[in-house]
Write a protein that holds these residues in place. Structure first.
Motif, PDB file in Angstrom:
ATOM      1  N   THR A 179       0.919  -1.070  -0.185  1.00 59.45           N
ATOM      2  CA  THR A 179       0.173  -0.124   0.200  1.00 59.45           C
ATOM      3  C   THR A 179       0.849   1.311   0.120  1.00 59.45           C
ATOM      4  O   THR A 179       2.159   1.149   0.366  1.00 59.45           O
ATOM      5  CB  THR A 179      -0.786   0.193   1.300  1.00 59.45           C
TER       6      THR A 179
ATOM      7  N   VAL B  98       1.274   5.609   1.412  1.00 62.14           N
ATOM      8  CA  VAL B  98       0.473   6.286   2.398  1.00 62.14           C
ATOM      9  C   VAL B  98       0.237   7.812   1.497  1.00 62.14           C
ATOM     10  O   VAL B  98       0.923   8.260   0.535  1.00 62.14           O
ATOM     11  CB  VAL B  98       2.052   6.973   3.244  1.00 62.14           C
TER      12      VAL B  98
ATOM     13  N   HIS C 147      -0.772   1.830  10.198  1.00 64.17           N
ATOM     14  CA  HIS C 147      -0.242   3.329  10.091  1.00 64.17           C
ATOM     15  C   HIS C 147       0.511   3.790  11.451  1.00 64.17           C
ATOM     16  O   HIS C 147      -0.092   3.890  12.662  1.00 64.17           O
ATOM     17  CB  HIS C 147      -1.000   4.444   9.776  1.00 64.17           C
TER      18      HIS C 147
ATOM     19  N   GLU D   2      -7.396   7.568   7.285  1.00 66.90           N
ATOM     20  CA  GLU D   2      -8.267   6.334   6.896  1.00 66.90           C
ATOM     21  C   GLU D   2      -9.112   6.333   5.803  1.00 66.90           C
ATOM     22  O   GLU D   2      -9.100   5.248   4.750  1.00 66.90           O
ATOM     23  CB  GLU D   2      -9.073   5.955   8.208  1.00 66.90           C
TER      24      GLU D   2
ATOM     25  N   SER E 265      -6.747   6.410   2.744  1.00 63.95           N
ATOM     26  CA  SER E 265      -5.795   5.082   2.543  1.00 63.95           C
ATOM     27  C   SER E 265      -6.864   3.996   1.951  1.00 63.95           C
ATOM     28  O   SER E 265      -6.145   2.863   1.649  1.00 63.95           O
ATOM     29  CB  SER E 265      -5.526   4.669   3.645  1.00 63.95           C
TER      30      SER E 265
END
Length: 195
Positions: free
Chosen positions: A70, A72, A160, A191, A194
Motif C-alpha cells: 500500500t 501513504v 499506520h 483512514e 487510504s
C-alpha cells in the motif's frame, strides 16, 4: 525525519548483531531485537521501533512485504494551513512536504509564526509499533494505541504509525495536548484517504 531513520537503522544493526550471536532460530532472534531496541537511550532514540526492512526475522520479512503493498497519501492534503493555525493559535508561514519519494512513508511540516507542527506517517505492523523505549509514556484516547516520547506523539491505527510533533506551546504537556487534538482530526482523514 532523517534523524528517525538513522535511529531505526542503528537499532536494527544492533538487533542483527545480537541475533547473529543467537542459535539462529527465527523465534529467538526476534526477542533480542525488541530488548536491544527498548534499551536504546531516549536522547538518541525518537523511536525505538525496529525497521521491518532490516530485521532478520521471518515475521519482519513478511511485515516488509505487507508494508510495500500500500502507499501513504499526501499528508499536506489532509490538514489545511487554517486548521493547523486554529489548533496552535499561530499563523502558518510555510508548509513543506516530502515530495512523495517513498510510497510507505510521508510527512508534512507546517512552520508557524512561533514553532512548528510536523505529521509523519509510516506503514507499520502493530507488533513493531509495540516495541518501544522504556521511557515512552502511554497516551489514552487516541488511535488504537499511542504513546509519547521525546516530544513526539506516536499513534498506531490500522497499519499506520503516525508521528505528530508540535513545538508551538510553552510546555511539553501543552504541546502534547495540541498533538493529541491534531491526531484526532487527522486519523479519520488518513483512514478515508487510504481506502
Amino acid at each position: 525525519m532523517s534523524r528517525r531513520i538513522l535511529v531505526l537503522a542503528a537499532a536494527a544493526a544492533g538487533a542483527l548483531a545480537l541475533a547473529a550471536c543467537n542459535d539462529g532460530s527465527a523465534t529467538t532472534a526476534a526477542k533480542p531485537s525488541a530488548e536491544a531496541s527498548a534499551a536504546a537511550p531516549a536522547s538518541a532514540a525518537a523511536s525505538a521501533k525496529p525497521s521491518a526492512k532490516t530485521s532478520g526475522s521471518a515475521k519482519a520479512s513478511s511485515s516488509a512485504k505487507a508494508a510495500t503493498a500500500t502507499s501513504v497519501p499526501d499528508i499536506c492534503k489532509l490538514m489545511s494551513k487554517a486548521e493547523i493555525g486554529t489548533l496552535t493559535g499561530e499563523s502558518v508561514t510555510l508548509m513543506t512536504d516530502d515530495g512523495g519519494s517513498s510510497p510507505t512513508s510521508r510527512y508534512c511540516q507546517w512552520q508557524l509564526s512561533q514553532g512548528q507542527v510536523t505529521i509523519g506517517v509510516t506503514l507499520e505492523t502493530r507488533g513493531n509499533f509495540d516495541v518501544r523505549n522504556k521511557q515512552a509514556t502511554p497516551v489514552m484516547g487516541v488511535g488504537t494505541t499511542a504513546y509519547s516520547l521525546s516530544g513526539h506523539l506516536y499513534v498506531w491505527e490500522n497499519g499506520h504509525d503516525i508521528d505528530v510533533y508540535v513545538s508551538s506551546e510553552s510546555s511539553d504537556s501543552a504541546n502534547l495536548s495540541v498533538a493529541r487534538r491534531a491526531a484526532l482530526q487527522f486519523i479519520p482523514r488518513l483512514e478515508a484517504a487510504s481506502k
